[in-house]
Design a protein around this motif. Structure first.
Motif, PDB file in Angstrom:
ATOM      1  N   PRO A 253      15.789  10.026   8.797  1.00  0.00           N
ATOM      2  CA  PRO A 253      16.218   9.849   7.410  1.00  0.00           C
ATOM      3  C   PRO A 253      15.419  10.796   6.523  1.00  0.00           C
ATOM      4  O   PRO A 253      14.210  10.953   6.706  1.00  0.00           O
ATOM      5  N   ALA A 254      16.109  11.417   5.574  1.00  0.00           N
ATOM      6  CA  ALA A 254      15.501  12.549   4.874  1.00  0.00           C
ATOM      7  C   ALA A 254      14.228  12.187   4.114  1.00  0.00           C
ATOM      8  O   ALA A 254      13.297  12.973   4.043  1.00  0.00           O
TER       9      ALA A 254
ATOM     10  N   ILE B 171       1.780   6.379   7.504  1.00  0.00           N
ATOM     11  CA  ILE B 171       1.218   6.375   8.866  1.00  0.00           C
ATOM     12  C   ILE B 171      -0.233   5.892   8.824  1.00  0.00           C
ATOM     13  O   ILE B 171      -0.657   5.090   9.655  1.00  0.00           O
ATOM     14  N   ILE B 172      -0.969   6.353   7.811  1.00  0.00           N
ATOM     15  CA  ILE B 172      -2.369   5.938   7.712  1.00  0.00           C
ATOM     16  C   ILE B 172      -2.473   4.432   7.479  1.00  0.00           C
ATOM     17  O   ILE B 172      -3.206   3.733   8.178  1.00  0.00           O
TER      18      ILE B 172
ATOM     19  N   PHE C 230       0.812  -1.211   0.000  1.00  0.00           N
ATOM     20  CA  PHE C 230       0.000   0.000   0.000  1.00  0.00           C
ATOM     21  C   PHE C 230       0.845   1.259   0.000  1.00  0.00           C
ATOM     22  O   PHE C 230       0.540   2.215  -0.704  1.00  0.00           O
TER      23      PHE C 230
ATOM     24  N   ILE D  33      11.957   9.962   4.690  1.00  0.00           N
ATOM     25  CA  ILE D  33      11.022   9.122   5.415  1.00  0.00           C
ATOM     26  C   ILE D  33       9.584   9.547   5.132  1.00  0.00           C
ATOM     27  O   ILE D  33       9.292  10.734   5.008  1.00  0.00           O
ATOM     28  N   ASN D  34       8.726   8.545   4.971  1.00  0.00           N
ATOM     29  CA  ASN D  34       7.312   8.776   4.704  1.00  0.00           C
ATOM     30  C   ASN D  34       7.091   9.582   3.421  1.00  0.00           C
ATOM     31  O   ASN D  34       6.201  10.407   3.339  1.00  0.00           O
ATOM     32  N   LYS D  35       7.944   9.354   2.446  1.00  0.00           N
ATOM     33  CA  LYS D  35       7.835  10.057   1.178  1.00  0.00           C
ATOM     34  C   LYS D  35       7.848   9.011   0.076  1.00  0.00           C
ATOM     35  O   LYS D  35       8.852   8.367  -0.148  1.00  0.00           O
ATOM     36  N   PRO D  36       6.738   8.822  -0.577  1.00  0.00           N
ATOM     37  CA  PRO D  36       6.738   7.821  -1.646  1.00  0.00           C
ATOM     38  C   PRO D  36       7.684   8.254  -2.760  1.00  0.00           C
ATOM     39  O   PRO D  36       7.840   9.449  -3.006  1.00  0.00           O
ATOM     40  N   TYR D  37       8.321   7.300  -3.384  1.00  0.00           N
ATOM     41  CA  TYR D  37       9.210   7.654  -4.480  1.00  0.00           C
ATOM     42  C   TYR D  37       8.531   7.317  -5.792  1.00  0.00           C
ATOM     43  O   TYR D  37       8.151   6.182  -6.048  1.00  0.00           O
ATOM     44  N   VAL D  38       8.355   8.332  -6.616  1.00  0.00           N
ATOM     45  CA  VAL D  38       7.727   8.134  -7.912  1.00  0.00           C
ATOM     46  C   VAL D  38       8.710   8.521  -8.983  1.00  0.00           C
ATOM     47  O   VAL D  38       9.215   9.631  -9.002  1.00  0.00           O
TER      48      VAL D  38
ATOM     49  N   TYR E 291       1.183   1.708  -3.891  1.00  0.00           N
ATOM     50  CA  TYR E 291       0.035   2.582  -4.112  1.00  0.00           C
ATOM     51  C   TYR E 291       0.201   3.966  -3.488  1.00  0.00           C
ATOM     52  O   TYR E 291      -0.731   4.763  -3.509  1.00  0.00           O
ATOM     53  N   HIS E 292       1.359   4.228  -2.894  1.00  0.00           N
ATOM     54  CA  HIS E 292       1.685   5.554  -2.374  1.00  0.00           C
ATOM     55  C   HIS E 292       0.688   6.083  -1.356  1.00  0.00           C
ATOM     56  O   HIS E 292       0.460   7.280  -1.270  1.00  0.00           O
ATOM     57  N   VAL E 293       0.048   5.195  -0.617  1.00  0.00           N
ATOM     58  CA  VAL E 293      -0.820   5.665   0.450  1.00  0.00           C
ATOM     59  C   VAL E 293       0.076   6.109   1.599  1.00  0.00           C
ATOM     60  O   VAL E 293       1.133   5.524   1.822  1.00  0.00           O
ATOM     61  N   ASP E 294      -0.336   7.145   2.312  1.00  0.00           N
ATOM     62  CA  ASP E 294       0.481   7.632   3.415  1.00  0.00           C
ATOM     63  C   ASP E 294       0.821   6.503   4.388  1.00  0.00           C
ATOM     64  O   ASP E 294      -0.053   5.755   4.833  1.00  0.00           O
TER      65      ASP E 294
END
Lengths: 424, 413
Positions: free
Chosen positions: A414-415, A207-208, A198, A417-422, A202-205
């Motif tokens: 880490p820079a 934490i969510i 996910f 973090i919680n950032k989807p990579y597209v 699917y780049h869902v946040d």
């Protein structure tokens, strides 16, 4: 003031402001220690006992006056506080060892204060502390790996719970606890894969997804627990516990022996994994890639590292470790699954990762702190401590709050973090 | 340098959370309904595979498949029909009044879920993640409970004072989180989790031996019951348990709508949520707004806590929050961050709480509903997945989050 033209006036602006947070936190603890343990401390004797159950005591017991100990501890804590004030004034970094030393002093003072008029069973405290720490340490290791690769793993809680559940379930059905252990680990990694699909695909946040996955796991395990396990304990929830393995010779060492070398396989694996994860992250090419993906995914991609595939496998495989933490909860401890038995330890593991500034060794140390305070609470309740156990149980959370709020300084995640990579 | 160390939060992180939430909050009606359908289908599968008769008949499935299918159908039908009977309409009741009683129970259970859901949604809108619902509710429970049993007052006034004290306690508790974030940059997820535990132990202690302890409870942690003057009055007479709490929830929905959509504060809060850096550039005090956000978020959650105290006539234990603090997160996500959505999400989850006991009696463990809730929100949160399963067309407005990320990337990150 005769300022020459050469002296750059902008120089002053660059000087770092004095950071008073650490010294102020220190002085609060030093004052508490000095007055509670020393000035108002009980003037009875306290016995520090090194004896372990089952083995003859080799070291003699240490008897001191609790109040005298309180004064000494308080004095030493003031000395360290003064040192930190000086360090802060001269804008120098306060090393982690000073914090650790200070914490240890406070701890000894606390032990003497609670144990006054009785005994402080060191081996009992440490053994219990390790037992309580195992799931948190394993969760923290998995968390550190995930976060280093740029994925916040809130789902550790769910992985612990799933691992505990699967181990108990499979252990009962197969009757083989080793198979149960592996099943628990794999179930943890499946939850990790779910999170990874996910959040990475699917780049869902993150934490969510993590929070939702935790809800889902709590629901599934509670449902099966109430609809199958409670209906027929013998058939579905009666796995027994992994046996303690006594290592010959090493377990004969006083204090350390019974604490470290008479443990379950989950505990030995935990120690091995602490070393493994640390080496993996900092000494191998894989670890370098993993960290690169978490710090600068674009750069990692440019040099040919597949960012999303790396993240997926890091989260999935670190799930094996978190799953083992769950195994330690059920068949590695109480021998059976209890509804929502992870009880927030996954969140605590995540806090340990941040407390340990994303370093697996430091995160492990933080997890031990949690384990110790938990065991301390159990013992203090038995010893009839003056402070209610509710407050003792609160200590690790307050310590984490203070730590997150600046005691250990601003933590740098880490820079990526919680950032989807597209890929664009 | 001073400025950078005191910078309130990492904009990059709030930015992505906000983008994700915008995607979730932009969920179309169709997608929401489909997610709910998937949720109940997954729940049905769980009910079937743990059903004893079904498990027994699977062994000879190929000889007589009708047995297994019949057992499966029976199990699911029993479970879900009892859920309906327990939460909406009981057709076997003698009178119409008794038949709609389950629905009033749904409303009663929905009230705190709606209120807490509004609180959590408010924090989401500003790009903060408040997982501290448990702690904020407990603190509100402590405050309201103390006033309700220890400070006698005239009827209506007593209730209002108890509400005010409980809500204020929650606002302070939530405000601390905002303060810590604003002053030190501590991540609100960790801070709220820690504050949950601190509240749990503190309130447990107060209930066990402190100012909330009921002398009748011995050494157990329990509060005395609230005085009658402080209790929420019943709405539909004494034969129903529905009380004023539901009206409070409706008023909360209106307040939330006005606050977020019409007030200037709401505008600023949403601006920070959209882009904290831009908001700061345009002169807004982002750190102050974070503190306000957490306090307001906790205010709504606090009303949910108060509901637990004044909505009943019995003493409470430390588990009085009944998981609402965490359920609120799912309610907020399902409700899509807008007032009406949260209202209906709260009703749905309230129905699940109301129908649980009926399912239990029918022999289906109501814990399956937690799975249903989890699946619903997971699918709401993963639009591309739902779209892929049902082959829905890509809507431009609520495009996949991936597009938005690549757009921001090109936009000049």
């Amino acid at each position: 003031m005769t300022a020459t033209a050469h002296e750059p006036t902008t120089h002053e602006a660059i000087v770092r402001p004095v950071d008073w947070r650490a010294p102020i936190s220190f002085i609060v603890f030093a004052l508490v220690g000095f007055f509670a343990f020393g000035v108002n401390g009980p003037s009875t004797d306290v016995v520090f006992s090194w004896a372990a159950k089952g083995t003859p005591s080799v070291l003699p017991d240490l008897t001191v006056n609790a109040r005298a100990l309180g004064f000494v501890i308080g004095g030493l804590m003031f000395a360290i506080t003064a040192l930190t004030f000086w360090l802060a004034l001269t804008r120098r970094k306060i090393s982690a060892w000073i914090v650790v030393g200070f914490a240890l002093l406070f701890l000894i003072g606390l032990l003497g204060w609670v144990g006054a008029g009785g005994r402080v069973p060191i081996v009992y405290l440490l053994t219990g502390a390790i037992a309580f720490s195992v799931p948190v340490v394993l969760g923290a290791l998995a968390g550190a790996m995930g976060e280093r690769a740029g994925v916040t793993n809130i789902a550790i809680e769910g992985q612990l719970l799933m691992g505990a559940f699967t181990a108990a379930f499979v252990g009962t059905i197969t009757g083989n606890l080793i198979i149960a252990m592996f099943a628990g680990m794999i179930s943890g990694s499946l939850i990790g894969a779910l999170l990874a699909v996910f959040s990475v695909k699917y780049h869902v946040d993150q934490i969510i997804v993590g929070v939702v996955v935790n809800v889902l796991v709590a629901g599934i395990t509670s449902f099966v627990h109430s609809s199958m396990m409670t209906r027929d304990e013998q058939a579905y929830n009666y796995p027994g516990t992994l046996p303690a393995i006594r290592i010959p010779l090493l377990s004969e060492i006083p204090v350390i022996g019974p604490v470290l070398f008479n443990q379950r396989i989950t505990t030995y694996l935990m120690f091995a994994l602490v070393i493994f994860v640390t080496v993996l992250l900092y000494k191998t090419r894989t670890g370098l890639r993993l960290r690169a993906v978490g710090e600068h995914p674009l750069a990692a991609d440019t040099v040919g590292i597949n960012v999303n595939r790396t993240r997926f496998w890091v989260v999935t495989l670190s799930g094996l470790i978190a799953g083992l933490g769950g195994v330690a909860l059920s068949i590695g401890s109480v021998g059976g699954f209890i509804r929502e038995m992870s009880a927030g330890q996954g969140y605590i593991a995540l806090a340990c990762v941040i407390l340990g500034r994303w370093n697996p060794l430091a995160a492990t140390a933080a997890a031990f702190l949690f384990g110790f305070s938990k065991q301390f609470g159990v013992w203090a309740a038995q010893a009839g401590a003056a402070i209610p156990t509710d407050f003792i149980n609160m200590i690790p959370y307050i310590v984490t709050l203070i730590a997150v709020g600046g005691f250990v300084g601003r933590s740098i995640a880490p820079a990526a973090i919680n950032k989807p990579y597209v890929k664009s | 340098m001073t400025e950078t160390t005191k910078a309130p939060a990492e904009p990059r992180e709030t930015g992505t959370l906000q983008l994700a939430l915008r995607e979730i909050f932009g969920a179309s009606f169709t997608r929401t309904v489909l997610a709910i359908v998937i949720g109940f289908v997954v729940g049905a599968v769980l009910i079937i595979i743990t059903n004893e008769e079904f498990l027994a008949s699977v062994g000879y499935f190929f000889q007589r498949p009708s047995d297994a299918l019949g057992a499966a159908w029976n199990a699911v039908y029993t479970g879900y029909s009892s859920l309906f009977t327990g939460s909406i309409f009981n057709s076997s009741a003698d009178t119409f009044g008794a038949a709609i009683r389950p629905f009033t129970e749904t409303l009663r259970f929905a009230a705190p879920l709606i209120l807490a859901g509004l609180g959590i949604a408010l924090s989401f809108k500003v790009g903060l993640f408040n997982i501290g619902g448990l702690g904020q509710m407990l603190v509100a429970i402590a405050g309201a409970s103390w006033v309700s049993f220890a400070v006698p007052m005239p009827t209506a006034l007593h209730m209002l004072v108890a509400m005010a004290v409980g809500v204020l306690a929650a606002m302070v508790w939530g405000g601390i989180v905002g303060l810590l974030k604003a002053a030190t940059g501590a991540h609100e997820v960790i801070v709220t989790i820690m504050m949950n535990y601190i509240a749990l132990y503190a309130v447990s202690y107060a209930m066990r031996a402190g100012f909330l302890h009921s002398p009748d409870a011995g050494t157990n942690p329990k509060t005395p019951p609230p005085l009658e003057t402080a209790q929420y009055p019943a709405l539909l007479g004494d034969s129903y348990r529905l009380h004023l709490g539901f009206i409070v929830a409706v008023l909360g929905v209106v307040l939330y709508w006005w606050l977020m959509e019409r007030s200037s504060l709401g505008f600023r809060l949403r601006a920070v949520g959209e882009n904290p850096s831009a908001a700061a550039t345009s002169g807004m005090k982002v750190s102050t707004l974070y503190i306000i956000t957490m306090a307001l978020s906790a205010m709504f959650v606090g009303f949910a806590g108060v509901n637990q105290v004044l909505g009943g006539s019995v003493g409470l234990t430390a588990s009085a929050d009944s998981g609402i603090g965490f359920d609120a997160i799912t309610v907020a996500l399902l409700g899509g961050g807008n007032a009406i959505g949260i209202f209906f999400a709260g009703l749905l989850f309230g129905a699940m709480k109301a129908g649980g006991p009926a399912m239990q009696i029918a022999g289906v463990s109501p814990e399956v509903l937690v799975v249903v809730q989890g699946v619903i929100v997971l699918f709401i949160a993963a639009p591309p997945l739902v779209r892929a399963i049902f082959r829905l067309p890509k809507s431009v407005e609520n495009g996949p989050i991936a597009q938005k990320f690549s757009r921001t990337k090109k936009g000049g990150e």
